[in-house]
Design a protein around this motif. Structure first.
Motif, PDB file in Angstrom:
ATOM      1  N   TRP A   1       6.115 -27.185  10.616  1.00 46.92           N
ATOM      2  CA  TRP A   1       5.408 -25.899  11.358  1.00 46.92           C
ATOM      3  C   TRP A   1       4.335 -25.422  10.620  1.00 46.92           C
ATOM      4  N   CYS A   2       3.222 -24.997  11.397  1.00 41.11           N
ATOM      5  CA  CYS A   2       1.991 -24.557  10.727  1.00 41.11           C
ATOM      6  C   CYS A   2       1.688 -23.023  11.435  1.00 41.11           C
ATOM      7  N   SER A   3       1.471 -22.177  10.332  1.00 41.38           N
ATOM      8  CA  SER A   3       1.232 -20.961  11.143  1.00 41.38           C
ATOM      9  C   SER A   3      -0.331 -20.391  11.436  1.00 41.38           C
TER      10      SER A   3
ATOM     11  N   GLU B   1      -2.662 -21.748  14.418  1.00 41.61           N
ATOM     12  CA  GLU B   1      -2.994 -22.488  15.538  1.00 41.61           C
ATOM     13  C   GLU B   1      -4.146 -23.377  15.219  1.00 41.61           C
ATOM     14  N   GLY B   2      -4.012 -24.722  15.632  1.00 43.00           N
ATOM     15  CA  GLY B   2      -4.932 -25.809  15.506  1.00 43.00           C
ATOM     16  C   GLY B   2      -4.923 -26.555  14.281  1.00 43.00           C
TER      17      GLY B   2
END
Length: 142
Positions: free
Chosen positions: A65-67, A69-70
């Protein structure tokens, strides 16, 4: 079948198996596969490799998961195991992956897999190594 997938664009392997990432947050991933005739083995049940793929993908995405966006994060699986507790004849299969521990470069996940009736059909554990630049939750530009 819905093409809704929080991983945008979906990885080619997800498209091949019909896997969708339907819920995703730090340390948690829910992936779904609407299994059909193409997922069955010669005994008429969903092939164990499909179940193992769900364990691998849910466990990996739980740590990716990445905090921002993009941006994206990447990892490789370095260990994977599975215990089958039932079988699936078809229909929706859900895998829930959760990170149970993380270090500087490696994270460990546990995943449970359920059939359409909510019965657990498998569980497993996996170890993943973040690729360079993917260690932090902010990730890297895609």
């Amino acid at each position: 079948m819905s093409k809704t997938d929080l991983a945008s664009p979906p990885p080619p392997y997800h498209e091949l198996l019909g896997i969708r990432l339907t819920e995703w947050r730090d340390g948690y991933a829910r992936v779904v596969c609407d299994s059909g005739a193409g997922h069955l083995n010669r005994s008429g049940i969903v092939h164990g490799g499909v179940i193992l793929s769900l364990i691998d993908q849910a466990g990996a995405f739980a740590g990716l998961w990445c905090s921002i966006e993009g941006n994206i994060r990447k990892a490789v699986t370095i260990d994977l195991d599975c215990r089958f507790t039932g079988q699936v004849a078809g229909g929706e299969i859900v895998a829930i992956g959760q990170v149970i521990s993380r270090g500087r470069n490696i994270f460990f996940a546990r995943t449970e897999v359920f059939d359409a009736a909510g019965k657990m059909v498998a569980f497993g554990a996996s170890t993943h190594r973040w690729r360079a630049g993917s260690e932090g939750v902010e990730g890297s530009p895609a």
